[in-house]
Design a protein around this motif. Structure first.
Motif, PDB file in Angstrom:
ATOM      1  N   TYR A 125       0.798  -1.226   0.000  1.00  4.45           N
ATOM      2  CA  TYR A 125       0.000   0.000   0.000  1.00  4.45           C
ATOM      3  C   TYR A 125       0.832   1.278   0.000  1.00  4.45           C
ATOM      4  O   TYR A 125       0.279   2.372  -0.130  1.00  4.45           O
ATOM      5  CB  TYR A 125      -0.953  -0.006   1.201  1.00  4.45           C
ATOM      6  CG  TYR A 125      -2.122  -0.940   0.989  1.00  4.45           C
ATOM      7  CD1 TYR A 125      -3.122  -0.632   0.088  1.00  4.45           C
ATOM      8  CD2 TYR A 125      -2.201  -2.151   1.681  1.00  4.45           C
ATOM      9  CE1 TYR A 125      -4.188  -1.497  -0.119  1.00  4.45           C
ATOM     10  CE2 TYR A 125      -3.250  -3.027   1.485  1.00  4.45           C
ATOM     11  CZ  TYR A 125      -4.253  -2.686   0.570  1.00  4.45           C
ATOM     12  OH  TYR A 125      -5.302  -3.556   0.358  1.00  4.45           O
ATOM     13  N   GLY A 126       2.136   1.157   0.137  1.00  3.28           N
ATOM     14  CA  GLY A 126       2.973   2.349  -0.012  1.00  3.28           C
ATOM     15  C   GLY A 126       3.295   2.666  -1.457  1.00  3.28           C
ATOM     16  O   GLY A 126       3.733   3.776  -1.778  1.00  3.28           O
ATOM     17  N   ALA A 127       3.042   1.702  -2.364  1.00  2.00           N
ATOM     18  CA  ALA A 127       3.419   1.875  -3.767  1.00  2.00           C
ATOM     19  C   ALA A 127       2.557   2.886  -4.524  1.00  2.00           C
ATOM     20  O   ALA A 127       3.084   3.661  -5.333  1.00  2.00           O
ATOM     21  CB  ALA A 127       3.400   0.526  -4.482  1.00  2.00           C
ATOM     22  N   PRO A 128       1.215   2.922  -4.330  1.00  2.00           N
ATOM     23  CA  PRO A 128       0.429   3.895  -5.090  1.00  2.00           C
ATOM     24  C   PRO A 128       0.877   5.343  -4.903  1.00  2.00           C
ATOM     25  O   PRO A 128       0.835   6.136  -5.841  1.00  2.00           O
ATOM     26  CB  PRO A 128      -0.994   3.683  -4.556  1.00  2.00           C
ATOM     27  CG  PRO A 128      -1.022   2.257  -4.153  1.00  2.00           C
ATOM     28  CD  PRO A 128       0.342   2.004  -3.566  1.00  2.00           C
ATOM     29  N   SER A 129       1.328   5.689  -3.703  1.00  2.00           N
ATOM     30  CA  SER A 129       1.780   7.071  -3.479  1.00  2.00           C
ATOM     31  C   SER A 129       3.057   7.361  -4.263  1.00  2.00           C
ATOM     32  O   SER A 129       3.272   8.497  -4.710  1.00  2.00           O
ATOM     33  CB  SER A 129       2.000   7.335  -1.989  1.00  2.00           C
ATOM     34  OG  SER A 129       3.003   6.492  -1.467  1.00  2.00           O
ATOM     35  N   LEU A 130       3.914   6.344  -4.448  1.00  2.00           N
ATOM     36  CA  LEU A 130       5.119   6.550  -5.257  1.00  2.00           C
ATOM     37  C   LEU A 130       4.753   6.752  -6.721  1.00  2.00           C
ATOM     38  O   LEU A 130       5.357   7.585  -7.419  1.00  2.00           O
ATOM     39  CB  LEU A 130       6.059   5.356  -5.100  1.00  2.00           C
ATOM     40  CG  LEU A 130       6.649   5.148  -3.703  1.00  2.00           C
ATOM     41  CD1 LEU A 130       7.513   3.903  -3.673  1.00  2.00           C
ATOM     42  CD2 LEU A 130       7.472   6.382  -3.292  1.00  2.00           C
ATOM     43  N   VAL A 131       3.760   5.999  -7.198  1.00  2.47           N
ATOM     44  CA  VAL A 131       3.252   6.225  -8.553  1.00  2.47           C
ATOM     45  C   VAL A 131       2.712   7.647  -8.662  1.00  2.47           C
ATOM     46  O   VAL A 131       2.956   8.360  -9.642  1.00  2.47           O
ATOM     47  CB  VAL A 131       2.151   5.204  -8.897  1.00  2.47           C
ATOM     48  CG1 VAL A 131       1.489   5.549 -10.232  1.00  2.47           C
ATOM     49  CG2 VAL A 131       2.724   3.798  -8.956  1.00  2.47           C
ATOM     50  N   GLY A 132       1.976   8.063  -7.631  1.00  2.00           N
ATOM     51  CA  GLY A 132       1.429   9.414  -7.610  1.00  2.00           C
ATOM     52  C   GLY A 132       2.509  10.475  -7.650  1.00  2.00           C
ATOM     53  O   GLY A 132       2.364  11.503  -8.326  1.00  2.00           O
ATOM     54  N   ALA A 133       3.613  10.245  -6.938  1.00  2.00           N
ATOM     55  CA  ALA A 133       4.724  11.201  -6.948  1.00  2.00           C
ATOM     56  C   ALA A 133       5.283  11.357  -8.354  1.00  2.00           C
ATOM     57  O   ALA A 133       5.591  12.469  -8.806  1.00  2.00           O
ATOM     58  CB  ALA A 133       5.811  10.757  -5.975  1.00  2.00           C
ATOM     59  N   GLY A 134       5.421  10.227  -9.055  1.00  2.00           N
ATOM     60  CA  GLY A 134       5.920  10.292 -10.429  1.00  2.00           C
ATOM     61  C   GLY A 134       4.995  11.083 -11.333  1.00  2.00           C
ATOM     62  O   GLY A 134       5.450  11.894 -12.163  1.00  2.00           O
ATOM     63  N   LEU A 135       3.687  10.872 -11.187  1.00  2.00           N
ATOM     64  CA  LEU A 135       2.726  11.618 -12.004  1.00  2.00           C
ATOM     65  C   LEU A 135       2.774  13.113 -11.679  1.00  2.00           C
ATOM     66  O   LEU A 135       2.678  13.959 -12.575  1.00  2.00           O
ATOM     67  CB  LEU A 135       1.315  11.077 -11.775  1.00  2.00           C
ATOM     68  CG  LEU A 135       1.021   9.694 -12.359  1.00  2.00           C
ATOM     69  CD1 LEU A 135      -0.354   9.213 -11.907  1.00  2.00           C
ATOM     70  CD2 LEU A 135       1.094   9.721 -13.883  1.00  2.00           C
ATOM     71  N   ALA A 136       2.912  13.449 -10.390  1.00  2.00           N
ATOM     72  CA  ALA A 136       2.989  14.855 -10.005  1.00  2.00           C
ATOM     73  C   ALA A 136       4.226  15.526 -10.597  1.00  2.00           C
ATOM     74  O   ALA A 136       4.184  16.688 -11.025  1.00  2.00           O
ATOM     75  CB  ALA A 136       2.997  14.985  -8.480  1.00  2.00           C
ATOM     76  N   VAL A 137       5.341  14.791 -10.638  1.00  2.00           N
ATOM     77  CA  VAL A 137       6.558  15.327 -11.267  1.00  2.00           C
ATOM     78  C   VAL A 137       6.319  15.592 -12.757  1.00  2.00           C
ATOM     79  O   VAL A 137       6.758  16.616 -13.296  1.00  2.00           O
ATOM     80  CB  VAL A 137       7.737  14.355 -11.062  1.00  2.00           C
ATOM     81  CG1 VAL A 137       8.935  14.776 -11.912  1.00  2.00           C
ATOM     82  CG2 VAL A 137       8.143  14.316  -9.591  1.00  2.00           C
ATOM     83  N   LEU A 138       5.615  14.671 -13.417  1.00  2.00           N
ATOM     84  CA  LEU A 138       5.263  14.906 -14.823  1.00  2.00           C
ATOM     85  C   LEU A 138       4.409  16.159 -14.968  1.00  2.00           C
ATOM     86  O   LEU A 138       4.563  16.930 -15.918  1.00  2.00           O
ATOM     87  CB  LEU A 138       4.520  13.689 -15.382  1.00  2.00           C
ATOM     88  CG  LEU A 138       5.347  12.440 -15.665  1.00  2.00           C
ATOM     89  CD1 LEU A 138       4.427  11.307 -16.127  1.00  2.00           C
ATOM     90  CD2 LEU A 138       6.410  12.726 -16.726  1.00  2.00           C
ATOM     91  N   GLY A 139       3.491  16.362 -14.007  1.00  2.00           N
ATOM     92  CA  GLY A 139       2.671  17.570 -14.029  1.00  2.00           C
ATOM     93  C   GLY A 139       3.508  18.830 -13.918  1.00  2.00           C
ATOM     94  O   GLY A 139       3.253  19.828 -14.611  1.00  2.00           O
TER      95      GLY A 139
END
Length: 422
Positions: free
Chosen positions: A361-375
């Motif tokens: 359950y810690g992995a989705p937030s890391l995916v989210g961090a990557g998407l935010a960086v793309l933003g």
């Protein structure tokens, strides 16, 4: 407060009440899935389609209504959208099967994006230029208040009485919004520039597409984590499931605070810089969330901040779209909400992939961090292109001025060169 200022405040408040109704119906389904599943004879996984049906209605309805109703007087259009929204919710009393509930939720989602988009344009037109983002934030603030008050109360009523009841109450609030808009919003005739063709021209602008892309990837990051907030808090933070509503309320309070701060951010640092800064902070927050979630109090604080930061960005992004769309403001502002619902689907899908892969359950937030960086990257690209465009425009303005000076324009440098140094 002057009478004119008071009327403007009441008009924006009327639109915010509509936002409260929309925010309540958007999120209450998630809290009532077991009851709705039992009532319609399906399992919980299938009942999740009811959430998707509403989101699909938003994605489809926002651009279609904004374009088709481009020449309609905006006050009447906003009243009509809320009236349709109210009827779609009261009609759910007749829905008792999978197909009828799916249809009712899809229809209820159709006015969502258009109401927020057109309402934001109207609210911005009622105030001075430097207060535009604050006015937009006030309407969107209804979403935050809905998460603090509307969703918990509606969920409790649905659990104790009938799952139909919250939707009917939302319909009543929507009907009251129609009355309030009729009383307080001044007449909003089309300016003469709106047309279906003019609205569609906004889609030719690169900056419009970049702003929409910021919403998709930037907010996709937030939804990648928030879609799984309940199991994350129970599994990583060890929180008892009965306290989850308090965590969701903390998120809602963060949303309200973020909406309040958004206008100040726009005035202090500017719209685009504010978007870049907030998305950068979201990326940092999501990158450490999986680690921080093992400490309960820290996890709750970060959920509050996770509600705050995206809520700073939403009004800024709405204002940005209205600025770069020019004559297509209504369509662009409405598309913002289609974009956010697309981000919801994207983030939840990517988060489910890493969970299915067994990454925890810690992995989705890391995916989210990557998407935010793309933003952040997309927003930075938008800033670079805008700076180049301004420089090119300044060059085109200066060139005719020099040419129009004729011989004097040529003589001036020579005279300067011939002047002896002191």
């Amino acid at each position: 407060m002057t009478p004119a200022r008071r009327r403007t405040t009441l008009a924006i408040l009327a639109l915010a009440v509509g936002g409260f109704a929309i925010g309540t119906t958007e999120f209450v389904t998630m809290g009532l899935l077991p009851q709705i599943a039992d009532g319609t004879g399906v399992d919980i996984a299938t009942a999740g389609h009811y959430v998707s049906a509403y989101a699909l209605g938003v994605v489809v309805g926002a651009p279609l209504i904004a374009v088709a109703a481009a020449k309609a007087p905006r006050k009447g259009l906003l009243m009509g959208l809320m009236a349709f929204f109210a009827v779609a919710h009261v009609a759910i009393l007749l829905a008792d099967s999978y197909s009828t509930v799916m249809a009712a939720r899809f229809l209820a989602g159709l006015p969502h994006g258009a109401f927020f988009g057109i309402g934001s344009v109207v609210a911005a037109s009622l105030v001075s230029h430097h207060r535009r983002t604050a006015a937009v934030a006030a309407i969107l603030g209804g979403l935050g208040v809905a998460n603090v008050v509307g969703v918990p109360v509606a969920t409790l009523l649905g659990q104790r009485f009938s799952w139909h009841l919250p939707y009917v109450l939302v319909g009543v609030i929507a009907a009251l919004t129609v009355v309030a808009i009729g009383l307080f919003l001044p007449h909003q005739p089309p300016s003469g520039e709106e047309s279906m063709r003019a609205e569609m021209r906004a889609l030719r602008r690169v900056q419009v597409w970049l702003a929409l892309l910021i919403g998709v990837v930037g907010f996709g990051g937030m939804f990648a984590m928030y879609s799984f907030i309940t199991p994350t808090m129970t599994e990583l933070a060890g929180l008892d499931e009965r306290y989850i509503p308090w965590v969701l309320a903390a998120y809602g309070v963060g949303m309200v605070v973020g909406m309040v701060l958004s206008g100040r951010v726009a005035n202090r640092v500017g719209v685009l810089k504010g978007i870049i800064g907030a998305l950068g902070l979201i990326a940092v927050l999501l990158a450490v969330f999986g680690w921080a979630a093992h400490t309960l109090w820290l996890a709750v604080v970060m959920v509050f901040v996770l509600g705050l930061l995206p809520s700073v960005v939403v009004p800024l992004l709405q204002t940005r779209l209205m600025d770069v769309a020019h004559e297509g403001q209504s369509l662009a502002a409405a598309l913002n909400h289609s974009t956010l619902n697309t981000a919801n689907a994207l983030g939840a899908w990517l988060g489910s992939i890493v969970l299915a892969a067994g990454w925890g359950y810690g992995a989705p937030s890391l995916v989210g961090a990557g998407l935010a960086v793309l933003g952040v990257g997309v927003a930075a690209l938008s800033a670079v292109l805008e700076r180049r465009s301004h420089r090119a425009a300044a060059g085109r303005v200066e060139a005719p001025t020099v040419q129009g000076m004729g011989d004097c324009a040529v003589a001036a440098p020579s005279e300067t060169a011939a002047t002896p140094s002191p």
